[in-house]
Design a protein around this motif. Structure first.
Motif, PDB file in Angstrom:
ATOM      1  N   ARG A 192       0.827  -1.198   0.000  1.00  0.00           N
ATOM      2  CA  ARG A 192       0.000   0.000   0.000  1.00  0.00           C
ATOM      3  C   ARG A 192       0.869   1.258   0.000  1.00  0.00           C
ATOM      4  N   THR A 193       0.430   2.255  -0.757  1.00  0.00           N
ATOM      5  CA  THR A 193       1.190   3.491  -0.900  1.00  0.00           C
ATOM      6  C   THR A 193       0.242   4.633  -1.252  1.00  0.00           C
ATOM      7  N   THR A 194       0.708   5.858  -1.121  1.00  0.00           N
ATOM      8  CA  THR A 194       0.039   7.058  -1.622  1.00  0.00           C
ATOM      9  C   THR A 194      -1.426   7.155  -1.200  1.00  0.00           C
ATOM     10  N   PRO A 195      -1.713   7.206   0.089  1.00  0.00           N
ATOM     11  CA  PRO A 195      -3.116   7.340   0.506  1.00  0.00           C
ATOM     12  C   PRO A 195      -3.669   8.718   0.175  1.00  0.00           C
ATOM     13  N   TYR A 196      -4.920   8.746  -0.233  1.00  0.00           N
ATOM     14  CA  TYR A 196      -5.618  10.004  -0.493  1.00  0.00           C
ATOM     15  C   TYR A 196      -6.748  10.117   0.523  1.00  0.00           C
ATOM     16  N   PHE A 197      -6.522  10.950   1.540  1.00  0.00           N
ATOM     17  CA  PHE A 197      -7.537  11.209   2.549  1.00  0.00           C
ATOM     18  C   PHE A 197      -8.305  12.455   2.121  1.00  0.00           C
ATOM     19  N   LYS A 198      -9.544  12.262   1.744  1.00  0.00           N
ATOM     20  CA  LYS A 198     -10.320  13.288   1.061  1.00  0.00           C
ATOM     21  C   LYS A 198     -11.096  14.162   2.042  1.00  0.00           C
ATOM     22  N   SER A 199     -11.615  15.242   1.516  1.00  0.00           N
ATOM     23  CA  SER A 199     -12.528  16.068   2.296  1.00  0.00           C
ATOM     24  C   SER A 199     -13.915  15.441   2.251  1.00  0.00           C
ATOM     25  N   ASP A 200     -14.806  15.919   3.124  1.00  0.00           N
ATOM     26  CA  ASP A 200     -16.212  15.585   2.962  1.00  0.00           C
ATOM     27  C   ASP A 200     -16.688  16.181   1.640  1.00  0.00           C
ATOM     28  N   TRP A 201     -17.947  15.915   1.300  1.00  0.00           N
ATOM     29  CA  TRP A 201     -18.421  16.293  -0.030  1.00  0.00           C
ATOM     30  C   TRP A 201     -18.124  17.756  -0.311  1.00  0.00           C
ATOM     31  N   ASN A 202     -17.496  17.984  -1.448  1.00  0.00           N
ATOM     32  CA  ASN A 202     -16.932  19.278  -1.791  1.00  0.00           C
ATOM     33  C   ASN A 202     -17.337  19.588  -3.229  1.00  0.00           C
ATOM     34  N   PRO A 203     -18.519  20.179  -3.437  1.00  0.00           N
ATOM     35  CA  PRO A 203     -19.042  20.347  -4.803  1.00  0.00           C
ATOM     36  C   PRO A 203     -18.095  21.066  -5.752  1.00  0.00           C
ATOM     37  N   GLN A 204     -17.418  22.117  -5.268  1.00  0.00           N
ATOM     38  CA  GLN A 204     -16.516  22.830  -6.169  1.00  0.00           C
ATOM     39  C   GLN A 204     -15.297  21.985  -6.526  1.00  0.00           C
ATOM     40  N   MET A 205     -14.738  21.271  -5.561  1.00  0.00           N
ATOM     41  CA  MET A 205     -13.568  20.450  -5.872  1.00  0.00           C
ATOM     42  C   MET A 205     -13.942  19.279  -6.776  1.00  0.00           C
ATOM     43  N   PHE A 206     -15.169  18.775  -6.650  1.00  0.00           N
ATOM     44  CA  PHE A 206     -15.628  17.689  -7.518  1.00  0.00           C
ATOM     45  C   PHE A 206     -15.638  18.129  -8.977  1.00  0.00           C
ATOM     46  N   LEU A 207     -15.779  19.425  -9.220  1.00  0.00           N
ATOM     47  CA  LEU A 207     -15.738  19.930 -10.592  1.00  0.00           C
ATOM     48  C   LEU A 207     -14.309  20.095 -11.100  1.00  0.00           C
ATOM     49  N   THR A 208     -13.326  19.826 -10.252  1.00  0.00           N
ATOM     50  CA  THR A 208     -11.928  19.884 -10.688  1.00  0.00           C
ATOM     51  C   THR A 208     -11.292  18.505 -10.769  1.00  0.00           C
ATOM     52  N   GLN A 209     -11.836  17.523 -10.043  1.00  0.00           N
ATOM     53  CA  GLN A 209     -11.279  16.174 -10.042  1.00  0.00           C
ATOM     54  C   GLN A 209     -12.352  15.197  -9.575  1.00  0.00           C
ATOM     55  N   ASN A 210     -12.214  13.939  -9.974  1.00  0.00           N
ATOM     56  CA  ASN A 210     -13.193  12.925  -9.587  1.00  0.00           C
ATOM     57  C   ASN A 210     -12.868  12.393  -8.201  1.00  0.00           C
ATOM     58  N   MET A 211     -13.249  13.143  -7.181  1.00  0.00           N
ATOM     59  CA  MET A 211     -12.993  12.724  -5.812  1.00  0.00           C
ATOM     60  C   MET A 211     -13.976  11.647  -5.358  1.00  0.00           C
ATOM     61  N   PHE A 212     -15.006  11.364  -6.159  1.00  0.00           N
ATOM     62  CA  PHE A 212     -15.995  10.355  -5.767  1.00  0.00           C
ATOM     63  C   PHE A 212     -15.442   8.936  -5.896  1.00  0.00           C
ATOM     64  N   SER A 213     -14.618   8.708  -6.886  1.00  0.00           N
ATOM     65  CA  SER A 213     -14.006   7.385  -7.032  1.00  0.00           C
ATOM     66  C   SER A 213     -12.591   7.474  -6.475  1.00  0.00           C
ATOM     67  N   HIS A 214     -12.161   6.534  -5.699  1.00  0.00           N
ATOM     68  CA  HIS A 214     -12.741   5.271  -5.290  1.00  0.00           C
ATOM     69  C   HIS A 214     -12.870   5.252  -3.781  1.00  0.00           C
ATOM     70  N   LEU A 215     -13.612   4.434  -3.118  1.00  0.00           N
ATOM     71  CA  LEU A 215     -14.662   3.531  -3.509  1.00  0.00           C
ATOM     72  C   LEU A 215     -15.936   4.332  -3.687  1.00  0.00           C
ATOM     73  N   GLY A 216     -16.589   4.184  -4.818  1.00  0.00           N
ATOM     74  CA  GLY A 216     -17.856   4.842  -5.053  1.00  0.00           C
ATOM     75  C   GLY A 216     -18.996   3.846  -4.955  1.00  0.00           C
ATOM     76  N   VAL A 217     -20.007   4.181  -4.148  1.00  0.00           N
ATOM     77  CA  VAL A 217     -21.187   3.332  -3.969  1.00  0.00           C
ATOM     78  C   VAL A 217     -22.420   4.193  -4.212  1.00  0.00           C
ATOM     79  N   LEU A 218     -23.324   3.714  -5.056  1.00  0.00           N
ATOM     80  CA  LEU A 218     -24.502   4.492  -5.418  1.00  0.00           C
ATOM     81  C   LEU A 218     -25.765   3.659  -5.241  1.00  0.00           C
TER      82      LEU A 218
END
Length: 723
Positions: A310-336
């Motif tokens: 395991r390497t390079t963890p991405y610890f994301k923010s809570d839902w961030n509508p503006q940042m979502f328009l700059t990068q696909n922070m929803f994947s991964h893991l995405g569940v719908l």
């Protein structure tokens, strides 16, 4: 944070010299020398604790060194070792001074920084100070990017390992869940590596949460082992469903074929060579129970290197509508929610490479931002293989092109007039440039000042000389200027039709000065601007107004650089170093920050009022700046009021300015100022109790300590392993 403006606060630090008695001659015995060293060490600790000035502490060091020289010439030196502590004390304090600026920046002032060192001395003595200072000077532990592998692996062993005992705890918790939804794991395959394919399937089969099905669609693989392996696995486990497509339709059509097999209430998206940790689906089910309004769930993620580590963890923010328009922070893991995915029309052909981003955009449009829930745990291991975007954002240029098209389509469906750009060639971060209303709404630029003519003139010259935006007025709030050249300049500049000078003789109160100007402002938008700001990007006001004009937009903050091209303000993190601190502080220009966040427009909890744009009606709605916070934290408090009222604050990297902060900052060590500063901290803590531990734009697995940079791993995390 905006705490002062130039010329108003003078350095009131006294230059008093300590009057300690000099050490006596070599007739003292070893016990007396040891007692004297202890006394000197205590005096230094008391001095720091009392918030003495650097000048006074330097004088204490000089006296210590004089005493050291006296001792070195005495016969007692040869018979006692404790005396060497004198030089160690002097060296330790000198070392502390070399990093006191860094501590002051993140702790809100020199007094607070000295108090921090005093508390360390109380707990650990001078060695504790030395250890922290050396860490600061070396840069160890500072991180604007992912941690080193050895650091991350140690963190995993302590905080992210599922032991047999923990597995039994999870199994007991599953039995108590009110809802136990079936989760359909959707996987498209094509010419998959046999080992990686089997490992992917095994990672689903070993899920602690038992209510799942694995839906696989093979996209007409040409390598015969793929079909054989999938048939074998499906025959051995009834929860595995497989469909073999007759023709190759690429990943979108294959994903739709897998989706057609799903009977679960939710679908989880998994690539054919990636892995889920054993507690992944349990955490999803847990959050479905915790957030009944949720229809879309996403987690943190990391990568697997070629050795499977395991390497390079991405610890994301809570839902961030503006940042979502700059990068696909929803994947991964995405569940719908499955019903939502089908309502959105599933995966669209023609968006291969970013088909999951396109789907998530369409689902958010239907479900709304409040239905998107972040699970702040690493629940997905993204494998780095040749040609994978896990290795580099440039591996699949067609994926970037598809992402731009998906975002453009989203903006059209939302009736938002904007263009999509890719500003950083080597980074997969996008920019949405919103169209300004026509005619341009009027902006009232408010600049408090007291004398400080050189800085004020530089500020105004840059506003008039470099601002493309046309429809603005400038309100200079003169808080008691006395210098003749300043008064002459006010007379000259007020001849401009869009400049006026308000005289305010009241005691300095940054909040009150801005509120005074806001009451008489005629603009639809307000721009709070420090007089030590220098504009360097011509479209700064276009950018900030276009963002402040968005629905639910609160305060919009700018990207502020020191004149050395080190980052001063890249947004504010609540709780960092106490009340709040700056993201990516001191990052050099040309760097991208944590997963591109230093160059991405995004929602943040707070931004500095050194340059802030907000709709005037919104400013008035929340009562403007709180006047009981005269100097410190008034901007943070204002932004938090906006959050509480349902607005979203925004930071943009595309409104750039120089902030000549070091030239305007007075001393925080004056007793009255320090007392006020402490009282404002207490006021913020009481007013916003509970807000500083969990900034939604940050992550509880990342540190809030000012001893390391933001985005360093928290040890321990501020959230339990299965919370």
């Amino acid at each position: 944070m905006n705490t002062k403006f130039s010329g108003h606060q003078q350095d009131a630090v006294s230059q008093d010299v300590s009057h300690d008695e000099p050490l006596s001659s070599g007739a003292e015995d070893a016990r007396g020398l040891q007692a004297r060293v202890a006394q000197l060490e205590k005096q230094l600790g008391d001095a720091i604790n009392d918030g003495e000035s650097i000048a006074k502490l330097n004088n204490r060091i000089l006296k210590l060194e004089v005493e050291q020289a006296t001792l070195l010439n005495s016969t007692s030196w040869r018979v006692t070792a404790p005396l060497r502590s004198v030089s160690r004390i002097a060296a330790a304090v000198r070392l502390a001074f070399s990093t006191i600026g860094r501590q002051a920046e993140v702790r809100g002032g020199l007094g607070s920084a000295l108090g921090y060192y005093a508390s360390v001395i109380g707990r650990e003595g001078l060695p504790g100070v030395v250890a922290r200072v050396r860490r600061l000077k070396s840069g160890r532990g500072f991180a604007d990017g992912p941690p080193r592998d050895e650091v991350y692996h140690e963190w995993i062993s302590q905080y992210d390992t599922v032991t047999p005992d923990k597995q039994r705890e999870i199994e007991a918790e599953i039995a108590l869940l009110a809802r136990k939804p079936l989760i359909s794991v959707v996987v498209p395959t094509y010419n998959s590596d046999e080992r990686l394919l089997r490992e992917m399937v095994a990672s689903v089969q070993t899920q602690i949460y038992p209510h799942w099905e694995l839906c696989i669609a093979d996209d007409a693989s040409t390598q015969p082992h793929v079909k054989a392996v999938l048939q074998e696995l499906a025959a051995a486990d009834s929860r595995i469903k497989v469909v073999f497509r007759e023709t190759n339709g690429h990943i979108s059509e294959a994903s739709n074929s897998a989706l057609a097999l799903a009977t679960g209430e939710y679908v989880a998206l998994l690539d054919h060579d990636d892995l889920l940790p054993p507690h992944a689906l349990y955490m999803v089910a847990r959050y479905i129970n915790l957030h009944p309004q949720g229809r879309m769930f996403y987690s943190d993620e990391d990568k697997l290197n070629t050795e499977g580590k395991r390497t390079t963890p991405y610890f994301k923010s809570d839902w961030n509508p503006q940042m979502f328009l700059t990068q696909n922070m929803f994947s991964h893991l995405g569940v719908l929610e499955t019903r939502l995915v089908r309502e959105a029309g599933g995966f669209r052909k023609g968006f291969e490479g970013s088909q999951d981003y396109d789907l998530a955009l369409r689902c958010v449009e239907l479900a709304g931002d409040d239905s998107v829930i972040h699970i702040p745990h690493v629940l997905y291991h993204w494998r780095i293989v040749p040609g994978s975007t896990a290795g580099s954002g440039s591996e699949k240029p067609y994926a970037l092109i598809a992402a731009i098209r998906a975002l453009e389509d989203h903006l059209k469906r939302a009736n938002i007039s904007a263009t999509v750009e890719h500003p950083v060639e080597s980074l997969g971060v996008l920019r949405v440039r919103y169209t300004l209303p026509s005619p341009q709404p009027k902006v009232s630029i408010i600049i408090p000042t007291r004398d400080g003519l050189v800085l004020l003139k530089q500020c105004l010259d840059s506003v008039f000389g470099y601002t493309l935006y046309q429809n603005f007025e400038i309100i200079i709030v003169d808080n008691g200027s006395v210098q003749p050249e300043t008064m002459k300049y006010f007379d000259e500049i007020s001849q401009r039709s869009n400049v006026r000078v308000l005289r305010d003789e009241s005691p300095f109160n940054f909040s009150a000065l801005n509120n005074h100007a806001a009451r008489v402002a005629t603009g639809e938008f307000l721009c709070l601007l420090n007089n030590d700001i220098e504009v360097i990007s011509p479209d700064w006001l276009n950018e900030m107004v276009s963002l402040a004009n968005l629905p639910r937009a609160g305060a919009v903050g700018a990207c502020l650089w020191y004149p050395t091209d080190a980052l001063q303000h890249g947004g504010v993190v609540l709780g960092l170093g106490g009340i709040a601190g700056h993201m990516h502080h001191m990052m050099k220009r040309g760097h991208f920050g944590y997963f591109g966040r230093a160059v991405a427009t995004q929602n943040l909890s707070a931004v500095t009022a050194a340059c802030l744009v907000v709709r005037k009606s919104v400013y008035d709605e929340v009562g403007g700046l709180e006047e009981d916070l005269a100097v410190a934290f008034n901007d943070v408090d204002f932004c938090m009021k906006l959050l509480k009222a349902g607005y979203r604050n925004i930071w943009t990297p595309y409104a750039e300015m120089y902030h000549h902060e070091s030239a305007t900052r007075g001393s925080d060590l004056d007793p009255a100022k320090y007392e006020r500063f402490v009282s404002e901290i207490r006021r913020m803590e009481a007013r916003w109790e509970g807000w500083f531990e969990r900034d939604p734009a940050y992550n509880p697995n990342l540190s809030l300590s000012c001893e390391v940079r933001p985005f360093t791993l928290a040890s321990p995390p501020r959230i339990g392993q299965f919370e």
